[in-house]
Design a protein around this motif. Structure first.
Motif, PDB file in Angstrom:
ATOM      1  N   UNK A  12       0.840  -1.209   0.000  1.00  0.00           N
ATOM      2  CA  UNK A  12       0.000   0.000   0.000  1.00  0.00           C
ATOM      3  C   UNK A  12       0.870   1.253   0.000  1.00  0.00           C
ATOM      4  N   UNK A  13       0.386   2.292  -0.651  1.00  0.00           N
ATOM      5  CA  UNK A  13       1.138   3.548  -0.755  1.00  0.00           C
ATOM      6  C   UNK A  13       1.087   4.375   0.522  1.00  0.00           C
ATOM      7  N   UNK A  14       0.174   4.045   1.419  1.00  0.00           N
ATOM      8  CA  UNK A  14       0.010   4.807   2.661  1.00  0.00           C
ATOM      9  C   UNK A  14       0.684   4.083   3.823  1.00  0.00           C
ATOM     10  N   UNK A  15       1.527   4.815   4.549  1.00  0.00           N
ATOM     11  CA  UNK A  15       2.181   4.229   5.715  1.00  0.00           C
ATOM     12  C   UNK A  15       1.158   3.894   6.802  1.00  0.00           C
ATOM     13  N   UNK A  16       0.101   4.691   6.869  1.00  0.00           N
ATOM     14  CA  UNK A  16      -0.951   4.427   7.860  1.00  0.00           C
ATOM     15  C   UNK A  16      -1.631   3.091   7.582  1.00  0.00           C
ATOM     16  N   UNK A  17      -1.977   2.869   6.307  1.00  0.00           N
ATOM     17  CA  UNK A  17      -2.625   1.610   5.924  1.00  0.00           C
ATOM     18  C   UNK A  17      -1.682   0.435   6.167  1.00  0.00           C
ATOM     19  N   UNK A  18      -0.409   0.599   5.794  1.00  0.00           N
ATOM     20  CA  UNK A  18       0.573  -0.473   5.994  1.00  0.00           C
ATOM     21  C   UNK A  18       0.662  -0.872   7.465  1.00  0.00           C
ATOM     22  N   UNK A  19       0.783   0.134   8.325  1.00  0.00           N
ATOM     23  CA  UNK A  19       0.937  -0.147   9.757  1.00  0.00           C
ATOM     24  C   UNK A  19      -0.293  -0.853  10.319  1.00  0.00           C
ATOM     25  N   UNK A  20      -1.494  -0.354   9.962  1.00  0.00           N
ATOM     26  CA  UNK A  20      -2.707  -0.974  10.498  1.00  0.00           C
ATOM     27  C   UNK A  20      -2.887  -2.390   9.972  1.00  0.00           C
ATOM     28  N   UNK A  21      -2.508  -2.608   8.709  1.00  0.00           N
ATOM     29  CA  UNK A  21      -2.616  -3.952   8.138  1.00  0.00           C
ATOM     30  C   UNK A  21      -1.653  -4.911   8.838  1.00  0.00           C
ATOM     31  N   UNK A  22      -0.433  -4.439   9.098  1.00  0.00           N
ATOM     32  CA  UNK A  22       0.554  -5.275   9.784  1.00  0.00           C
ATOM     33  C   UNK A  22       0.097  -5.614  11.199  1.00  0.00           C
ATOM     34  N   UNK A  23      -0.441  -4.610  11.912  1.00  0.00           N
ATOM     35  CA  UNK A  23      -0.952  -4.849  13.271  1.00  0.00           C
ATOM     36  C   UNK A  23      -2.107  -5.848  13.252  1.00  0.00           C
ATOM     37  N   UNK A  72      -2.628  -8.241  11.045  1.00  0.00           N
ATOM     38  CA  UNK A  72      -2.096  -9.582  10.778  1.00  0.00           C
ATOM     39  C   UNK A  72      -1.526 -10.192  12.055  1.00  0.00           C
ATOM     40  N   UNK A  73      -0.744  -9.412  12.787  1.00  0.00           N
ATOM     41  CA  UNK A  73      -0.161  -9.907  14.037  1.00  0.00           C
ATOM     42  C   UNK A  73      -1.256 -10.331  15.015  1.00  0.00           C
ATOM     43  N   UNK A  74      -2.304  -9.514  15.084  1.00  0.00           N
ATOM     44  CA  UNK A  74      -3.394  -9.816  16.020  1.00  0.00           C
ATOM     45  C   UNK A  74      -4.130 -11.091  15.614  1.00  0.00           C
ATOM     46  N   UNK A  75      -4.380 -11.248  14.310  1.00  0.00           N
ATOM     47  CA  UNK A  75      -5.111 -12.428  13.839  1.00  0.00           C
ATOM     48  C   UNK A  75      -4.287 -13.709  13.996  1.00  0.00           C
ATOM     49  N   UNK A  76      -2.973 -13.579  13.938  1.00  0.00           N
ATOM     50  CA  UNK A  76      -2.113 -14.759  14.057  1.00  0.00           C
ATOM     51  C   UNK A  76      -1.772 -15.099  15.506  1.00  0.00           C
ATOM     52  N   UNK A  77      -2.130 -14.200  16.421  1.00  0.00           N
ATOM     53  CA  UNK A  77      -1.855 -14.462  17.835  1.00  0.00           C
ATOM     54  C   UNK A  77      -2.862 -15.477  18.374  1.00  0.00           C
ATOM     55  N   UNK A  78      -2.397 -16.565  18.947  1.00  0.00           N
ATOM     56  CA  UNK A  78      -3.323 -17.580  19.478  1.00  0.00           C
ATOM     57  C   UNK A  78      -4.229 -16.993  20.567  1.00  0.00           C
ATOM     58  N   UNK A  79      -5.492 -17.347  20.518  1.00  0.00           N
ATOM     59  CA  UNK A  79      -6.448 -16.878  21.523  1.00  0.00           C
ATOM     60  C   UNK A  79      -6.390 -17.777  22.744  1.00  0.00           C
ATOM     61  N   UNK A  80      -6.468 -17.165  23.898  1.00  0.00           N
ATOM     62  CA  UNK A  80      -6.433 -17.924  25.151  1.00  0.00           C
ATOM     63  C   UNK A  80      -7.783 -18.613  25.374  1.00  0.00           C
TER      64      UNK A  80
END
Length: 301
Positions: free
Chosen positions: A280-291, A293-301
């Motif tokens: 994505x051309x927007x740093x804001x979009x990139x950061x939110x997308x990366x966050x 992904x990390x959240x979705x890949x984090x195992x739920x307790x």
């Protein structure tokens, strides 16, 4: 015998009223009449001469005690649901009052249904009807679906919007066609936006389809609303249209698409987010997308 005061009083009246000599004499005789003087004397002694009928005016009034006012929350005789809705209207901004009535209505549960439906008709006061619509929504009262669908065509915009939101809260797929039909007409922006928001309450492929088909036809502001609603459906079918929105020229719309994909989740959503995080051309979009992904890949307790 007349007093000096009586003589002066008669003379003053004669001058003020411009009475003739004969008329003035007649007035003097009337005021000097013994019965008239006796009536005046007794009236002055008792204090009632100038208070004719005062005993009727003060009847049942106790000195120092405020009159008893009617209780605005007293039972109306129209049923518990009616009384609770009426109380909610009178609660205004009182949080405790609203909390108490909410608890009481939740305890009534399905027993509140008949009372709510009766308040959805045209005979109910407008403020109570609007409150009944809202309560039908958050109680998810399925028996109210048909009356609420009818209210979508009300001449009152506020009633239409409240009915749309309530149907979205109930989330029964039977209401989707009625909401979609409203979108086909010439509506105020507020109603159109309310319908798009309501469709987000349905975890149903048909709702996703209605929202997705509207995406290319609306303004950027409405597009962001639709994208948010697609995310709230949490339906896997929403991933494809949301992934396409990641190519939208509007940064805010793409940010909304990232949040919506994170709400839906799943492998396909993660793949779309990973691509946005790198291209994505927007740093804001990139950061939110990366966050996301990390959240979705984090195992739920």
């Amino acid at each position: 015998m007349r007093t000096h005061f009586q003589i002066v009083a008669v003379t003053t009246l004669c001058i003020t009223l411009l009475l003739s000599a004969s008329s003035c004499k007649q007035l003097d005789e009337v005021l000097n009449n013994e019965e008239m003087q006796e009536f005046h004397r007794k009236g002055m002694e008792s204090g009632s001469g100038l208070k004719v009928g005062a005993e009727n005016q003060t009847k049942d009034v106790v000195v120092g005690q405020e009159p008893k006012l009617p209780d605005p929350f007293a039972p109306s005789g129209k049923g518990e649901t009616y009384d609770l809705i009426a109380k909610r209207v009178r609660c205004g901004t009182d949080p405790r009052c609203t909390r108490d009535t909410t608890k009481a209505l939740r305890e009534l549960g399905r027993r509140a249904g008949p009372g709510l439906i009766s308040l959805l008709g045209n005979e109910a006061p407008n403020d109570m009807r609007i409150e009944a619509i809202r309560v039908s929504g958050w109680l998810q009262e399925t028996t109210a679906i048909e009356p609420l669908k009818e209210l979508l065509t009300s001449p009152q915009g506020a009633i239409q919007r409240e009915a749309a939101w309530a149907l979205g809260l109930i989330g029964d797929p039977k209401a989707i066609d009625a909401l979609a039909e409203i979108l086909g007409g010439q509506n105020r922006l507020e109603l159109t936006e309310a319908v798009y928001q309501a469709l987000g309450g349905f975890n149903d492929e048909k709702a996703v389809q209605v929202l997705a088909e509207a995406l290319p036809k609306v303004t950027p502001d409405l597009r962001a609303t639709i994208v948010s609603s697609l995310g709230r459906t949490r339906h896997p079918a929403a991933v494809k249209p949301l992934s396409d929105v990641l190519r939208d020229p509007g940064e805010l719309v793409r940010v909304e698409a990232v949040n919506a994909l994170a709400s839906v989740g799943g492998d396909d959503a993660i793949a779309a987010l990973e691509q946005a995080a790198t291209t994505d051309s927007s740093e804001t979009v990139k950061k939110q997308a990366l966050d996301a992904v990390k959240d979705l890949k984090t195992p739920r307790m």
